[in-house]
Design an enzyme around this catalytic site. Structure first.
Site, PDB file in Angstrom:
ATOM      1  N   GLU A  25      10.842   2.341   9.470  1.00 55.60           N
ATOM      2  CA  GLU A  25      11.684   3.480   9.072  1.00 55.60           C
ATOM      3  C   GLU A  25      10.849   4.716   9.336  1.00 55.60           C
ATOM      4  O   GLU A  25       9.861   4.957   8.624  1.00 55.60           O
ATOM      5  CB  GLU A  25      12.051   3.396   7.577  1.00 55.60           C
ATOM      6  CG  GLU A  25      12.767   2.121   7.151  1.00 55.60           C
ATOM      7  CD  GLU A  25      14.216   2.044   7.604  1.00 55.60           C
ATOM      8  OE1 GLU A  25      14.692   2.977   8.270  1.00 55.60           O
ATOM      9  OE2 GLU A  25      14.866   1.030   7.296  1.00 55.60           O
ATOM     10  N   GLU A  44       9.600  17.107  14.500  1.00 59.19           N
ATOM     11  CA  GLU A  44       9.726  16.957  13.050  1.00 59.19           C
ATOM     12  C   GLU A  44       8.691  17.824  12.341  1.00 59.19           C
ATOM     13  O   GLU A  44       7.489  17.700  12.604  1.00 59.19           O
ATOM     14  CB  GLU A  44       9.538  15.502  12.617  1.00 59.19           C
ATOM     15  CG  GLU A  44       9.828  15.333  11.130  1.00 59.19           C
ATOM     16  CD  GLU A  44       9.543  13.936  10.590  1.00 59.19           C
ATOM     17  OE1 GLU A  44       8.480  13.378  10.883  1.00 59.19           O
ATOM     18  OE2 GLU A  44      10.398  13.425   9.839  1.00 59.19           O
ATOM     19  N   CYS A  65      12.962  12.341   4.682  1.00 56.04           N
ATOM     20  CA  CYS A  65      13.244  12.011   6.079  1.00 56.04           C
ATOM     21  C   CYS A  65      14.691  12.327   6.441  1.00 56.04           C
ATOM     22  O   CYS A  65      15.016  12.565   7.594  1.00 56.04           O
ATOM     23  CB  CYS A  65      12.945  10.547   6.331  1.00 56.04           C
ATOM     24  SG  CYS A  65      13.827   9.466   5.190  1.00 56.04           S
ATOM     25  N   LYS A  79       0.859  -1.190   0.000  1.00 57.71           N
ATOM     26  CA  LYS A  79       0.000   0.000   0.000  1.00 57.71           C
ATOM     27  C   LYS A  79       0.891   1.235   0.000  1.00 57.71           C
ATOM     28  O   LYS A  79       1.660   1.449   0.922  1.00 57.71           O
ATOM     29  CB  LYS A  79      -0.893   0.008   1.242  1.00 57.71           C
ATOM     30  CG  LYS A  79      -1.761   1.247   1.324  1.00 57.71           C
ATOM     31  CD  LYS A  79      -2.309   1.419   2.724  1.00 57.71           C
ATOM     32  CE  LYS A  79      -2.595   2.835   3.112  1.00 57.71           C
ATOM     33  NZ  LYS A  79      -2.045   3.929   2.377  1.00 57.71           N
TER      34      LYS A  79
END
Ligand code: NAD
Length: 528
Positions: free
Chosen positions: A293, A431, A327, A217
């Site tokens: 991750e 973040e 990232c 997905k």
């Protein structure tokens, strides 16, 4: 002023209960070698973030769609055609997929750019070539792989087998008169929107190379290159139907159904840390093999012995490539006191020179953010930074496009540099995942390490220095999975990729991926 994190709009597309009667593309799930509609016939609206125009409708898949995909993968798994192929045969299939991706590089780059907002030049030079390389790399890796052999004196010999995940044994249960399949071993792969095909193929290629069957997905925000990959896989006759299945939908529905399905025994997830926490807790209930991750808040350390001009150019690339939506992007720039003023002055100028505009334009260096909702998040953090005492050195607002009416509804935001914040402020430690960077001053190497390590994340760090000893010492002490010295996003696919702390669990890449996407079994033979 927005100061409550909960007031940020969720970064998810709208849904419709019925397809409108127009000519806009309709994406379908790819299950068991067929392109099929979602069973409830509900769709999500996929938009171009540069213009806010509708690009496509994609399935809003529910549990029952995921069940069908898992059933197809299970059938292919039990038939065993793919897992019984030799490494060379599987490698040939991967090379065929790579060649088809390469042939369609321009089409794929345009799809990725429309879908994600990244400049088409970036998609052409980084995203799509890397997707090709992912298939080529694992096509080679599986041929050159070897497993261990340990002799225990003259007494015994151990050798290690590498096999696909799970087993294809059917067990007849006499008491219930039922056939049960234990440990089916389907791989569930879930990916984010920032590097859509690049990250999807980083998981699909090694999973297939190791002989597994897959339900994958991609992000509901960027489905178009995944759909193209499904069409390519469909054309490759040697890939048995059902080995690879693609489903689309919201994470909390379709993604959740994949992670919690009892026949899915391996989960490889790339995405946000908060989602990773949910995925990890569900996967652990079923003792699934898990790779996470996750997010990052990466530091770029500019030491006083570096070449300042080279460091400025590197900082621009590390902070603002892909609109800062990687990232691995640096979002904290730590500069040594004696060169702080010169560096910051030059950095500000180079950031102001970044060309932001239509991603279709070959000259654009930055396109829009992924969505209007994501821009709200960015704006929330810039407001927060001001509230925390930050000084906006450049950016901090939306660009104005004269004579480009079509971009006025786009999710654009100027590259932004903020100074004067405390390194422990929220802006400097949470973040943001966009074109917002904070700069901090440090005196000593110890202080730089303290600032860099004082975040909950630990994905990567970069260091600009000409002093090799210093580079080694700092690398040893940075709490991250990857350190780059005088470089950034320099990837050798054989190296371990992954983060520490809340940036993830496990490593992928090279032999680490082969280990993750397979079961290693030790066989011990007595020689006595
Ligand atoms: P996200 O966590 O919102 O979504 C990632 C994927 O997970 C999407 O496909 C989504 O549909 C799915 N998902 C969401 N909720 C789910 C659930 N409950 N169960 C199962 N699946 C679910 O992340 P995003 O916004 O798409 O991506 C941005 C994040 O990804 C950032 O935090 C970024 O740092 C991270 N990221 C990490 C890496 C890495 O290699 N460490 C690489 C790229 C992006």
């Amino acid at each position: 002023m927005l100061l409550n994190e909960n007031s940020i709009a969720p970064n998810i597309p709208d849904c419709i209960d019925q397809l409108p009667n127009n000519s806009i593309q309709v994406v379908k799930n790819y299950i068991g070698g067929q392109f099929v509609e979602p069973l409830q016939k509900k769709y999500l609206i996929n938009r171009n973030p540069a213009t806010n125009e509708i690009l496509a409708y994609i399935p809003r898949s529910m549990d029952e769609d995921v069940n069908l995909a898992v059933k197809a993968a299970k059938k292919a798994h039990l038939e065993g055609v793919w897992r019984r192929k030799t490494e060379q045969e599987r490698s040939n299939v991967l090379m065929k997929i790579a060649a088809k991706l390469q042939e369609n590089l321009d089409v794929l780059a345009a799809l990725e750019s429309n879908d994600n907002g990244k400049p088409v030049s970036l998609a052409k030079n980084i995203d799509i070539p890397r997707a090709v390389a992912n298939f080529q790399f694992f096509a080679g890796a599986i041929l050159h792989d070897s497993t261990g052999c340990h002799t225990t004196g003259m007494n015994s010999l151990n050798y290690t087998l590498r096999r696909p995940i799970g087993f294809n044994q059917q067990t007849f249960f006499f008491c219930t008169q039922k056939i049960l399949n234990f440990c089916i071993g389907i791989c569930g792969l879930i990916t984010p929107w920032n590097l859509p095909l690049y990250l999807l193929t980083w998981k699909v290629a090694p999973a297939l190379a190791c002989g597994n069957t897959v339900v994958a997905k991609c992000s509901e925000l960027t489905p178009l290159t995944c759909n193209f990959l499904a069409q390519i896989c469909d054309q490759v006759e040697e890939l048995p139907k059902g080995v690879i299945n693609f489903v689309y939908g919201y994470g909390r529905e379709c993604g959740n159904a994949i992670v919690s399905h009892p026949d899915v025994n391996l989960i490889s997830f790339t995405g946000g840390t908060q989602t990773g926490r949910v995925v990890g807790s569900i996967a652990s209930q079923g003792f699934k093999k898990l790779s996470l991750e996750l997010g990052g808040k990466n530091s770029l350390l500019i030491m006083d012995d570096c070449n300042i001009d080279t460091a400025v150019t590197l900082a621009k690339r590390a902070c603002f490539t892909n609109q800062g939506e990687i990232c691995l992007c640096a979002s904290r720039v730590l500069v040594q006191e004696s060169i702080y003023d010169e560096f910051v002055d030059k950095f500000k100028k180079i950031v102001q020179s970044i060309k932001i505009g239509d991603p279709k334009d070959g000259n654009s260096e930055m396109g829009p953010l992924i969505s209007l909702a994501h821009r709200e998040k960015i704006e929330f953090y810039v407001e927060l930074a001001k509230h925390e005492g930050g000084q906006i050195l450049t950016g901090g607002e939306r660009p104005i496009f004269e004579n480009q009416e079509h971009l006025k509804q786009g999710a654009f935001y100027k590259p932004t540099v903020i100074a004067n914040l405390s390194p422990t402020s929220r802006t400097s430690t949470e973040e943001i995942f966009g074109p917002v960077v904070v700069v901090h001053k440090f005196k000593t190497d110890e202080e730089a390490l303290e600032i860099a390590n004082n975040v909950k994340y630990g994905l990567c760090a970069s260091l600009c220095t000409t002093n090799l000893n210093r580079a080694h010492k700092m690398s040893e002490n940075l709490e991250v999975g990857i350190v780059w010295i005088n470089t950034w996003l320099n990837r050798d696919l054989r190296t371990p990729f992954g983060g520490v702390k809340q940036s993830g669990v496990g490593r992928e890449g090279g032999k680490y991926s082969l280990e993750f996407y397979s079961e290693e079994k030790n066989v011990c033979i007595s020689l006595m």
